[in-house]
Enzyme design. Sequence first.
Site, short mmCIF file in Angstrom:
data_model
loop_
_atom_site.label_atom_id
_atom_site.label_comp_id
_atom_site.label_asym_id
_atom_site.label_seq_id
_atom_site.Cartn_x
_atom_site.Cartn_y
_atom_site.Cartn_z
CG ASP A 1 -0.30 -1.14 -6.18
OD1 ASP A 1 0.29 -1.64 -5.21
OD2 ASP A 1 -1.39 -0.53 -6.05
CG HIS A 2 2.53 0.21 -2.90
ND1 HIS A 2 1.26 -0.07 -3.31
CD2 HIS A 2 2.41 1.21 -1.98
CE1 HIS A 2 0.40 0.73 -2.68
NE2 HIS A 2 1.08 1.52 -1.87
CG ASP B 1 -2.98 1.66 0.18
OD1 ASP B 1 -1.76 1.47 -0.03
OD2 ASP B 1 -3.53 2.77 0.03
NE ARG C 1 4.26 3.10 5.21
CZ ARG C 1 4.85 4.16 4.67
NH1 ARG C 1 5.91 4.70 5.23
NH2 ARG C 1 4.39 4.69 3.55
C1 MIC Z 1 0.98 5.25 1.06
O1 MIC Z 1 0.43 5.91 0.21
O2 MIC Z 1 1.55 5.75 2.04
C2 MIC Z 1 0.99 3.75 0.93
C3 MIC Z 1 2.36 3.34 0.57
O3 MIC Z 1 0.13 3.37 -0.11
C4 MIC Z 1 0.51 3.16 2.24
C5 MIC Z 1 0.66 1.70 2.33
C6 MIC Z 1 2.05 1.24 2.64
O4 MIC Z 1 2.78 1.90 3.37
O5 MIC Z 1 2.41 0.17 2.15
C7 MIC Z 1 -0.92 3.52 2.62
O6 MIC Z 1 -1.40 4.54 2.17
O7 MIC Z 1 -1.53 2.83 3.42
FE1 SF4 Z 2 0.17 4.02 -4.19
FE2 SF4 Z 2 -0.30 4.93 -1.73
FE3 SF4 Z 2 0.58 6.54 -3.66
FE4 SF4 Z 2 -1.86 5.61 -3.77
S1 SF4 Z 2 -1.05 6.96 -2.20
S2 SF4 Z 2 -0.42 5.73 -5.47
S3 SF4 Z 2 -1.64 3.56 -2.95
S4 SF4 Z 2 1.68 4.85 -2.76
#
Ligand code: MIC
Ligand code: SF4
Length: 640
Positions: free
Chosen positions: A64-65, A119, A536
């Site tokens: 999804d990312h 996440d 992350r």
């Molecule tokens: C975010 O909202 O910062 C993310 C991208 O979902 C991250 C995960 C990531 O960096 O891949 C998270 O919230 O853990």
């Molecule tokens: Fe995706 Fe992280 Fe944004 Fe949620 S906060 S929509 S998991 S990038």
Amino acid sequence: MGKTLAYKILENHLVAGDLTPGEEITIKIDQTLTQDSTGTMVYLQLEAMDVDKVQTELSVAYIDHNTLQTGFENADDHAFIKSVAQRHGVLFSKPGNGICHQLHLENYGKPGKTLLGSDSHTPTGGGLGMIAIGAGGLDVAVAMAKGTYSLTAPKVVKVELKGSLNPWTSAKDVILYVLRQLSVKGGVGKIVEYTGEGVKSLSVTDRATITNMGAELGATTSVFPSDENTKAYLKSQGREADYTPLAADADAVYDQELIVDLNELTPLAAQPHSPDNVDTVANIGEIKVDQVAIGSCTNSSYTDLMKVAAILKGKKVHPDVSLVISPGSSKILTKMAENGALADIIASGARIIENACGPCIGMGQSPKSGAVSLRTFNRNFKGRSGTLDADVYLVSPETAAISAITGVLTDGSKTGQELPQIADTDFAFNDNFIVYPKGTNTENTPVAMGPNIKPFPRNTALPETVTATVTLHAGDNITTDDIMPSDSRLLPYRSNIPHLSNYCFEKVDSEFSGRCKEAGSCAIIGGDNYGQGSSREHAALAPLYLGVKFVLAKSFARIHRSNLINSGIMPLVFENPADYDDFKLGDKLVIENAPEQVTKDIIEVKNEETGKVYKAVPNFSDLERNMILRGGKINLIKGE
Ligand code: MIC
Ligand code: SF4
């Protein structure tokens, strides 16, 4: 003495340890989730552990990312994750199905179960009465391999909800209010548990908005009771059989309490550049808006988007505003296509983009220079949108939609416009986006390894003497977005740490990575709440690759602290926070007899430039100490 709901669920899952705040416990993990941008590392690590089938009741790999596929790298990552999922009994959710947290809520979350996700917004599941925790990728890989997770037993904060919300005020305003009260570090080491008669007035997706943004409090997780509304939600998803009623005991004792009178709340906004920089929309005033983005795992549910459609129906998006909407799931988009709401949205001049994280993680839709962007998301860290000088405000879907029409930040309750009540609806079951595992015959399912997928860096055992040059002197509330930025340029490289490491701390200090390469062995000095935000582990793996041996800070955020330890990097806390000011770039720091010192309560760090010795607190549990001694979690598990 009565029990909190959080401790009842933890107790049901306790495998080892004493369930007392501050003690290390190990719990059984029923379910895991991963997403693509942390998932490649998770599955590389799972492969490295020589596991056959995952030990959980259910594990799902969501994509999804990064769904743009601007080059082969991204598509290769998806293929890799799919192949490993197939090998080890993990469900694979194809890109286009939706955002992991929304999908998990709809299809798999169950009251009373534990969920560990790679996440930070995994606590969204708390809206269903789960203990849902965000963790680094390696912790999730280990949870899949062993079915357990170790953590420090948190304190429990009671948030008592009174009354019910006024029209134009919604769940987002509740959590923004809590953030204003508790701050971005107010939840560290705590579970936030919601109780009180006001709970009844919130649907499961409202509750999920609130538990989702508990991540911004730094909390271990947040949880709501499971009640008639939970039953109704599960029924609407064709899953009534998954319902179990759950609540805290009436005489439960909490470590901290906060009362929120829902009737008193008015629309709120988090101002640039922190989710806790909250004020009322009325106080902030009618600032001109350039972009409005609606969606993300916080606010992309069916009821959220139906409210948006109702506000936009028959209206025109302001000529100076770009309105972009990303629905949370394919089910929601389908339903809105069927009932005409999608047509209302498009007719207003809004753009519909894929059911994915999209702009929330900087995958496109970066605002123009100096823009004001209103977003229904959960993070407004500087530069996260992809535009360094943009001002991002976090608001509710109602505030976002009405402001998209007026062109200025607008408090809907002052417009005199009626907001129709939106009821949840029944959804048809559809698993056409799900690829089920083939079984456990790993021989017949090769790992699909694209050329951009590089091995993850491994640390070595802690040497007798640690010598390190200070390569960064960072301020308070450094985010993992600061440490390892993520946007459309860098997300395709989440499986390539050597490449990513060139951009480590890029926005804070563009010379950081070069300086580390020159120094060879380095240390970071940090302020309060170092490493808040995303889970992350790239924010630990890139520094590991660059030679960072320890981070000496005033305090750490939970997930990042674990990620550092998992990588064999020591997170050390100043015994005397004022010492922070003594350090400067280029200082040579030495920890003598390091393996012996890490077994002590205090570690002595000598600054060779001045000869002065500083006291640092490791706060390591036994397990954490062993990881540091062996050079990380993988080395410990593999006995290397
Ligand atoms: C975010 O909202 O910062 C993310 C991208 O979902 C991250 C995960 C990531 O960096 O891949 C998270 O919230 O853990
Ligand atoms: Fe995706 Fe992280 Fe944004 Fe949620 S906060 S929509 S998991 S990038």
